[in-house]
Design a protein around this motif. Structure first.
Motif, PDB file in Angstrom:
ATOM      1  N   PHE A   1     -12.882  20.228  -5.488  1.00 31.24           N
ATOM      2  CA  PHE A   1     -12.463  19.356  -6.590  1.00 31.24           C
ATOM      3  C   PHE A   1     -12.206  20.196  -7.847  1.00 31.24           C
ATOM      4  CE2 PHE A   1     -13.730  15.209  -4.653  1.00 31.24           C
ATOM      5  CZ  PHE A   1     -12.576  14.538  -5.000  1.00 31.24           C
TER       6      PHE A   1
ATOM      7  N   ALA B   1      -4.141  20.725 -10.404  1.00 28.05           N
ATOM      8  CA  ALA B   1      -3.502  19.419 -10.624  1.00 28.05           C
ATOM      9  C   ALA B   1      -3.157  19.210 -12.096  1.00 28.05           C
ATOM     10  CB  ALA B   1      -4.424  18.300 -10.128  1.00 28.05           C
ATOM     11  N   LEU B   2      -4.027  19.735 -12.985  1.00 29.55           N
ATOM     12  CA  LEU B   2      -3.814  19.485 -14.419  1.00 29.55           C
ATOM     13  C   LEU B   2      -3.067  20.614 -15.124  1.00 29.55           C
ATOM     14  CD1 LEU B   2      -7.310  17.907 -15.225  1.00 29.55           C
ATOM     15  CD2 LEU B   2      -5.156  16.730 -14.728  1.00 29.55           C
TER      16      LEU B   2
ATOM     17  N   GLU C   1       5.196  14.254 -16.386  1.00 29.94           N
ATOM     18  CA  GLU C   1       3.752  14.351 -16.142  1.00 29.94           C
ATOM     19  C   GLU C   1       3.268  13.371 -15.071  1.00 29.94           C
ATOM     20  OE1 GLU C   1       1.839  16.606 -17.406  1.00 29.94           O
ATOM     21  OE2 GLU C   1       3.234  17.446 -18.871  1.00 29.94           O
ATOM     22  N   THR C   2       4.036  12.307 -14.833  1.00 30.24           N
ATOM     23  CA  THR C   2       3.563  11.281 -13.886  1.00 30.24           C
ATOM     24  C   THR C   2       3.423  11.835 -12.463  1.00 30.24           C
ATOM     25  OG1 THR C   2       5.815  10.516 -13.665  1.00 30.24           O
ATOM     26  CG2 THR C   2       4.381   9.230 -15.096  1.00 30.24           C
TER      27      THR C   2
ATOM     28  N   ARG D   1       1.616  14.062 -11.605  1.00 32.38           N
ATOM     29  CA  ARG D   1       0.191  14.376 -11.405  1.00 32.38           C
ATOM     30  C   ARG D   1      -0.564  13.217 -10.761  1.00 32.38           C
ATOM     31  NH1 ARG D   1       0.158  19.048 -14.098  1.00 32.38           N
ATOM     32  NH2 ARG D   1       1.468  19.119 -15.967  1.00 32.38           N
ATOM     33  N   ILE D   2      -0.023  12.005 -10.844  1.00 30.32           N
ATOM     34  CA  ILE D   2      -0.672  10.856 -10.181  1.00 30.32           C
ATOM     35  C   ILE D   2      -0.698  11.094  -8.667  1.00 30.32           C
ATOM     36  CG2 ILE D   2      -0.532   8.353  -9.779  1.00 30.32           C
ATOM     37  CD1 ILE D   2       0.775   8.070 -12.516  1.00 30.32           C
TER      38      ILE D   2
ATOM     39  N   TYR E   1      -1.528  13.644  -7.072  1.00 27.33           N
ATOM     40  CA  TYR E   1      -2.677  14.422  -6.600  1.00 27.33           C
ATOM     41  C   TYR E   1      -3.921  13.569  -6.368  1.00 27.33           C
ATOM     42  CZ  TYR E   1       0.486  17.947  -8.438  1.00 27.33           C
ATOM     43  OH  TYR E   1       1.603  18.698  -8.703  1.00 27.33           O
ATOM     44  N   VAL E   2      -3.941  12.335  -6.884  1.00 29.04           N
ATOM     45  CA  VAL E   2      -5.042  11.429  -6.507  1.00 29.04           C
ATOM     46  C   VAL E   2      -4.533  10.297  -5.600  1.00 29.04           C
ATOM     47  CG1 VAL E   2      -6.655  11.868  -8.406  1.00 29.04           C
ATOM     48  CG2 VAL E   2      -4.843  10.194  -8.708  1.00 29.04           C
TER      49      VAL E   2
ATOM     50  N   THR F   1      -3.641   3.417  -7.979  1.00 27.72           N
ATOM     51  CA  THR F   1      -2.882   4.575  -8.471  1.00 27.72           C
ATOM     52  C   THR F   1      -1.398   4.454  -8.106  1.00 27.72           C
ATOM     53  OG1 THR F   1      -3.559   5.800  -6.499  1.00 27.72           O
ATOM     54  CG2 THR F   1      -4.821   6.203  -8.507  1.00 27.72           C
TER      55      THR F   1
ATOM     56  N   LEU G   1       0.039   2.247 -10.683  1.00 29.31           N
ATOM     57  CA  LEU G   1       0.166   2.974 -11.957  1.00 29.31           C
ATOM     58  C   LEU G   1       1.298   4.004 -11.907  1.00 29.31           C
ATOM     59  CD1 LEU G   1      -3.633   3.468 -12.707  1.00 29.31           C
ATOM     60  CD2 LEU G   1      -2.009   2.338 -14.232  1.00 29.31           C
TER      61      LEU G   1
ATOM     62  N   PRO H   1       5.964   3.234 -14.180  1.00 27.64           N
ATOM     63  CA  PRO H   1       6.908   4.089 -14.929  1.00 27.64           C
ATOM     64  C   PRO H   1       8.088   4.586 -14.075  1.00 27.64           C
ATOM     65  CG  PRO H   1       4.860   5.282 -14.509  1.00 27.64           C
ATOM     66  CD  PRO H   1       4.647   3.892 -14.041  1.00 27.64           C
TER      67      PRO H   1
ATOM     68  N   PHE I   1      -0.425   6.357 -18.010  1.00 35.11           N
ATOM     69  CA  PHE I   1      -0.503   6.014 -16.586  1.00 35.11           C
ATOM     70  C   PHE I   1      -1.258   7.105 -15.812  1.00 35.11           C
ATOM     71  CE2 PHE I   1       3.202   3.690 -18.115  1.00 35.11           C
ATOM     72  CZ  PHE I   1       2.987   2.427 -17.572  1.00 35.11           C
ATOM     73  N   VAL I   2      -1.015   8.374 -16.221  1.00 33.27           N
ATOM     74  CA  VAL I   2      -1.688   9.497 -15.545  1.00 33.27           C
ATOM     75  C   VAL I   2      -3.190   9.423 -15.824  1.00 33.27           C
ATOM     76  CG1 VAL I   2      -1.808  12.013 -15.339  1.00 33.27           C
ATOM     77  CG2 VAL I   2       0.393  10.903 -15.794  1.00 33.27           C
TER      78      VAL I   2
ATOM     79  N   SER J   1      -4.867   6.659 -13.965  1.00 38.11           N
ATOM     80  CA  SER J   1      -5.032   6.978 -12.533  1.00 38.11           C
ATOM     81  C   SER J   1      -6.263   7.845 -12.303  1.00 38.11           C
ATOM     82  CB  SER J   1      -3.803   7.728 -11.999  1.00 38.11           C
ATOM     83  OG  SER J   1      -2.684   6.907 -12.072  1.00 38.11           O
ATOM     84  N   TYR J   2      -6.405   8.910 -13.126  1.00 41.76           N
ATOM     85  CA  TYR J   2      -7.560   9.800 -12.960  1.00 41.76           C
ATOM     86  C   TYR J   2      -8.848   9.062 -13.335  1.00 41.76           C
ATOM     87  CZ  TYR J   2      -4.752  13.807 -11.684  1.00 41.76           C
ATOM     88  OH  TYR J   2      -3.916  14.643 -10.998  1.00 41.76           O
TER      89      TYR J   2
END
Lengths: 256, 66
Positions: A39, A46-47, A57-58, A60-61, A63-64, A115, A118, A122, B10-11, B14-15
């Motif tokens: 993790f 991931a960040l 940037e979206t 990155r969603i 990765y979860v 997720t 979310l 967008p 939104f990011v 999600s986290y």
């Protein structure tokens, strides 16, 4: 003794809950440390990795969202193997495994749905669409909730185990439907881009954190599943001890 | 990661959801385990033990399993 019979004997040894508790107690700390390390590394990439040229940037969603969706389906496959263990091999730990996995699978499915929503707003302009992938995944969530309710509603544990196992096997039909829904029907959801014929279609910049996070989620599942199985074994021990105490009280009291 | 990028909310949401659900699962396993171990300790303190956990003489006196 041949290698095959030795392997079978070792597997059979695990059928003993006391041996399973001892083995899992030794394994759990290692799995927890591996989960934390994966993790840490996964979140770092991931960040800090580059954003996507279109999604920004979206991305990155992903990765979860993707690891939780994989885990939601993997958990169901673990439950399917456990259901076979209950019905075919009558392995004493099979029902423990299925029952322990249910809430974990439901939680990962809920996380993938949240997720995904979310990410969808967008990118697609909608929180939710009733297309094949999303609908079949929502059905998976309902199946998890139904199995949890059924398993806990029946008082006889043997009956609960058999009925749950049959329903798990029936529900397995939904797993290939989820996987191939993006190929069989028109859908907003993108087709497979990591596990597909011809190799991954994702650039290494995005693939690295995705695989690290998938590894972290998988180790997390292993740790949670082992922990929940241990708790389930202890719950059954408590029930057995209570029955034993009730029998003792009846014997001491004698016939009415 | 830029915190003033478009759609960053939104990011972060999600986290945040992932953190909440994962922490919830970890707490569920830890608290459930603690409660079950406490129940077993209470039963053992009341003298109710599994046959395999009893001293050999007690287990012999209890006889074969029904």
């Amino acid at each position: 003794m041949s290698d095959t019979s030795l392997t079978i004997r070792r597997f059979a040894d695990l059928a003993n809950p006391t041996r399973f508790l001892a083995l899992s107690a030794r394994l759990l700390p290692w799995i927890c440390w591996l989960t934390a390390a994966l993790f840490g590394l996964g979140l770092f990439y991931a960040l800090t990795s580059a954003g996507d040229y279109q999604q920004g940037e979206t991305v990155r969603i992903m990765y979860v969202h993707v690891p939780s969706a994989w885990l939601a389906m993997m958990t169901y496959m673990v439950m399917t193997l456990s259901a076979l263990g209950t019905l075919v091999w009558r392995h004493p730990l099979a029902d423990v495994s299925a029952r322990a996995a249910m809430p974990i699978g439901a939680a990962f499915t809920a996380l993938a749905l949240v997720t995904g929503s979310l990410w969808g707003k967008p990118m697609w302009g909608a929180w939710w669409v009733w297309d094949a992938r999303l609908t079949s995944f929502f059905i998976l969530f309902l199946m998890y909730l139904g199995l949890i309710a059924l398993n806990r509603a029946l008082e006889d544990p043997t009956r609960a185990a058999r009925l749950s196992a049959i329903l798990i096997l029936l529900g397995f039909i939904n797993i290939p439907i989820i996987k191939f829904s993006v190929d069989w029907w028109n859908t907003l959801h993108q087709p497979a881009s990591v596990l597909r014929m011809g190799g991954s279609a994702i650039d290494g910049e995005f693939l690295r954190p995705l695989l690290l996070m998938a590894g972290a989620f998988t180790c997390l599942f292993l740790a949670l599943h082992l922990g929940a199985m241990r708790n389930e074994i202890l719950r059954r021990r408590v029930a057995a001890l209570r029955r034993q105490a009730a029998r003792g009280a009846l014997t001491a009291g004698g016939p009415a | 990661m830029s915190l003033d990028a478009p759609h960053i909310g939104f990011v972060l949401a999600s986290y945040g959801a992932a953190l909440a659900i994962i922490l919830g699962l970890i707490l569920w396993v830890l608290l459930d385990g603690r409660a079950r171990r406490a129940e077993i300790r209470a039963l053992e303190a009341a003298g109710i033990r599994r046959r395999s956990d009893r001293p050999v003489d007690d287990a012999r006196a209890a006889g074969p399993a029904p």
